[in-house]
Design a protein around this motif. Structure first.
Motif, mmCIF file in Angstrom:
data_model
loop_
_atom_site.group_PDB
_atom_site.id
_atom_site.type_symbol
_atom_site.label_atom_id
_atom_site.label_comp_id
_atom_site.label_asym_id
_atom_site.label_seq_id
_atom_site.Cartn_x
_atom_site.Cartn_y
_atom_site.Cartn_z
ATOM 1 N N ILE A 129 54.509 44.189 50.057
ATOM 2 C CA ILE A 129 53.728 42.964 49.866
ATOM 3 C C ILE A 129 52.270 43.207 50.242
ATOM 4 N N ALA A 130 52.061 43.920 51.337
ATOM 5 C CA ALA A 130 50.699 44.186 51.810
ATOM 6 C C ALA A 130 49.900 44.997 50.798
ATOM 7 N N LEU A 131 50.541 45.925 50.107
ATOM 8 C CA LEU A 131 49.823 46.729 49.107
ATOM 9 C C LEU A 131 49.253 45.865 47.992
ATOM 10 N N VAL A 132 50.024 44.879 47.570
ATOM 11 C CA VAL A 132 49.531 43.966 46.537
ATOM 12 C C VAL A 132 48.347 43.170 47.073
ATOM 13 N N LEU A 133 48.487 42.639 48.266
ATOM 14 C CA LEU A 133 47.401 41.850 48.850
ATOM 15 C C LEU A 133 46.148 42.690 49.080
ATOM 16 N N VAL A 134 46.314 43.893 49.586
ATOM 17 C CA VAL A 134 45.160 44.758 49.862
ATOM 18 C C VAL A 134 44.401 45.062 48.571
ATOM 19 N N THR A 135 45.133 45.291 47.500
ATOM 20 C CA THR A 135 44.492 45.574 46.216
ATOM 21 C C THR A 135 43.506 44.474 45.843
ATOM 22 N N PHE A 136 43.933 43.233 45.942
ATOM 23 C CA PHE A 136 43.071 42.137 45.516
ATOM 24 C C PHE A 136 42.123 41.674 46.611
ATOM 25 N N LEU A 137 42.445 41.924 47.874
ATOM 26 C CA LEU A 137 41.490 41.637 48.944
ATOM 27 C C LEU A 137 40.255 42.529 48.811
ATOM 28 N N GLN A 138 40.438 43.756 48.374
ATOM 29 C CA GLN A 138 39.317 44.685 48.303
ATOM 30 C C GLN A 138 38.687 44.785 46.913
ATOM 31 N N ALA A 139 39.316 44.212 45.920
ATOM 32 C CA ALA A 139 38.817 44.326 44.545
ATOM 33 C C ALA A 139 37.455 43.663 44.354
ATOM 34 N N MET A 140 37.229 42.542 44.989
ATOM 35 C CA MET A 140 35.977 41.815 44.817
ATOM 36 C C MET A 140 34.779 42.645 45.276
ATOM 37 N N LYS A 141 34.907 43.263 46.429
ATOM 38 C CA LYS A 141 33.813 44.083 46.956
ATOM 39 C C LYS A 141 33.608 45.312 46.073
ATOM 40 N N ALA A 142 34.694 45.916 45.634
ATOM 41 C CA ALA A 142 34.585 47.077 44.737
ATOM 42 C C ALA A 142 33.873 46.687 43.450
ATOM 43 N N ARG A 173 52.535 34.518 46.655
ATOM 44 C CA ARG A 173 52.114 34.245 45.275
ATOM 45 C C ARG A 173 50.838 33.397 45.239
ATOM 46 N N LEU A 174 50.765 32.406 46.113
ATOM 47 C CA LEU A 174 49.573 31.551 46.170
ATOM 48 C C LEU A 174 48.349 32.352 46.606
ATOM 49 N N ALA A 175 48.503 33.196 47.610
ATOM 50 C CA ALA A 175 47.382 34.015 48.080
ATOM 51 C C ALA A 175 46.859 34.917 46.969
ATOM 52 N N VAL A 176 47.751 35.532 46.234
ATOM 53 C CA VAL A 176 47.328 36.403 45.130
ATOM 54 C C VAL A 176 46.608 35.583 44.058
ATOM 55 N N ALA A 177 47.113 34.421 43.727
ATOM 56 C CA ALA A 177 46.464 33.580 42.718
ATOM 57 C C ALA A 177 45.066 33.147 43.164
ATOM 58 N N VAL A 178 44.911 32.803 44.434
ATOM 59 C CA VAL A 178 43.585 32.441 44.960
ATOM 60 C C VAL A 178 42.649 33.649 44.897
ATOM 61 N N LEU A 179 43.159 34.819 45.244
ATOM 62 C CA LEU A 179 42.342 36.040 45.156
ATOM 63 C C LEU A 179 41.939 36.321 43.715
ATOM 64 N N TRP A 180 42.821 36.042 42.761
ATOM 65 C CA TRP A 180 42.471 36.201 41.343
ATOM 66 C C TRP A 180 41.337 35.257 40.962
ATOM 67 N N CYS A 181 41.380 34.024 41.445
ATOM 68 C CA CYS A 181 40.301 33.066 41.146
ATOM 69 C C CYS A 181 38.972 33.540 41.742
ATOM 70 N N LEU A 182 39.007 34.021 42.964
ATOM 71 C CA LEU A 182 37.789 34.535 43.592
ATOM 72 C C LEU A 182 37.262 35.759 42.853
ATOM 73 N N LEU A 183 38.159 36.590 42.384
ATOM 74 C CA LEU A 183 37.751 37.758 41.606
ATOM 75 C C LEU A 183 37.110 37.329 40.288
ATOM 76 N N ALA A 184 37.628 36.293 39.671
ATOM 77 C CA ALA A 184 37.022 35.767 38.445
ATOM 78 C C ALA A 184 35.601 35.274 38.713
ATOM 79 N N ILE A 185 35.396 34.611 39.837
ATOM 80 C CA ILE A 185 34.052 34.147 40.201
ATOM 81 C C ILE A 185 33.128 35.347 40.389
ATOM 82 N N ALA A 186 33.635 36.398 41.004
ATOM 83 C CA ALA A 186 32.828 37.605 41.181
ATOM 84 C C ALA A 186 32.468 38.231 39.837
ATOM 85 N N PHE A 187 33.401 38.253 38.909
ATOM 86 C CA PHE A 187 33.108 38.762 37.565
ATOM 87 C C PHE A 187 32.008 37.935 36.895
ATOM 88 N N LEU A 188 32.075 36.617 37.020
ATOM 89 C CA LEU A 188 31.046 35.764 36.420
ATOM 90 C C LEU A 188 29.692 35.979 37.087
#
Length: 160
Positions: free
Chosen positions: A50-63, A133-148
């Motif tokens: 579970i942590a691997l999935v979360l870490v991927t999206f926790l760090q994706a925005m900065k990357a 699942r909710l945490a990942v979805a929120v991280l996806w939304c934040l990543l979308a904001i970073a893309f924009l």
């Protein structure tokens, strides 16, 4: 807004690093407990997965914001400045759309997991699914904001 996005990305990346360190500590504990006492921690594999999935999206925005994601430079190196900016902005808008779609499609599985008390793991160790699942979805939304944000910055730099 851009400063807020960069600050949030830094905090999320730091949280991701903390999760990695906690996973490492958990793995060490599991190995020591297994070898020394014959009593490994039952949830190690589940928590690390579970942590691997979360870490991927926790760090994706900065990357993303630091231009550390993979890019196909074969084509990008040949584009003139203005066209490159348009191409990068378009790619970032597509990235934002992708992650917003993923988040939208995740709503029903989140609600389903909540209603059915879905869990990850085995009978020895269970993790409730809907918060993950909710945490990942929120991280996806934040990543979308970073893309924009990246798309806007890309277009502003070329004075379009």
């Amino acid at each position: 807004m851009e400063r807020f996005i960069h600050r949030a990305a830094g905090l999320l990346a730091d949280a991701g690093s903390l999760v990695v360190y906690l996973c490492a500590a958990l793995i060490v504990y599991d190995v020591v407990a297994r070898l020394a006492f014959g009593q490994p921690f039952a949830g190690t594999a589940d928590l690390v997965a579970i942590a691997l999935v979360l870490v991927t999206f926790l760090q994706a925005m900065k990357a993303l914001l630091r231009d550390r994601l993979l890019q196909m430079t074969l084509l990008l190196d040949k584009l003139p400045g203005r066209l490159l900016a348009i191409a990068m902005a378009a790619a970032n808008v597509i990235g934002a759309a992708l992650f917003l779609c993923l988040a939208a499609f995740a709503v029903e599985p989140i609600l389903q997991a909540y209603r059915t008390h879905e869990f990850f793991g085995t009978d020895a160790f269970r993790v409730t699914a809907w918060p993950v699942r909710l945490a990942v979805a929120v991280l996806w939304c934040l990543l979308a904001i970073a893309f924009l944000t990246k798309a806007r910055v890309s277009l502003q730099r070329t004075s379009l």
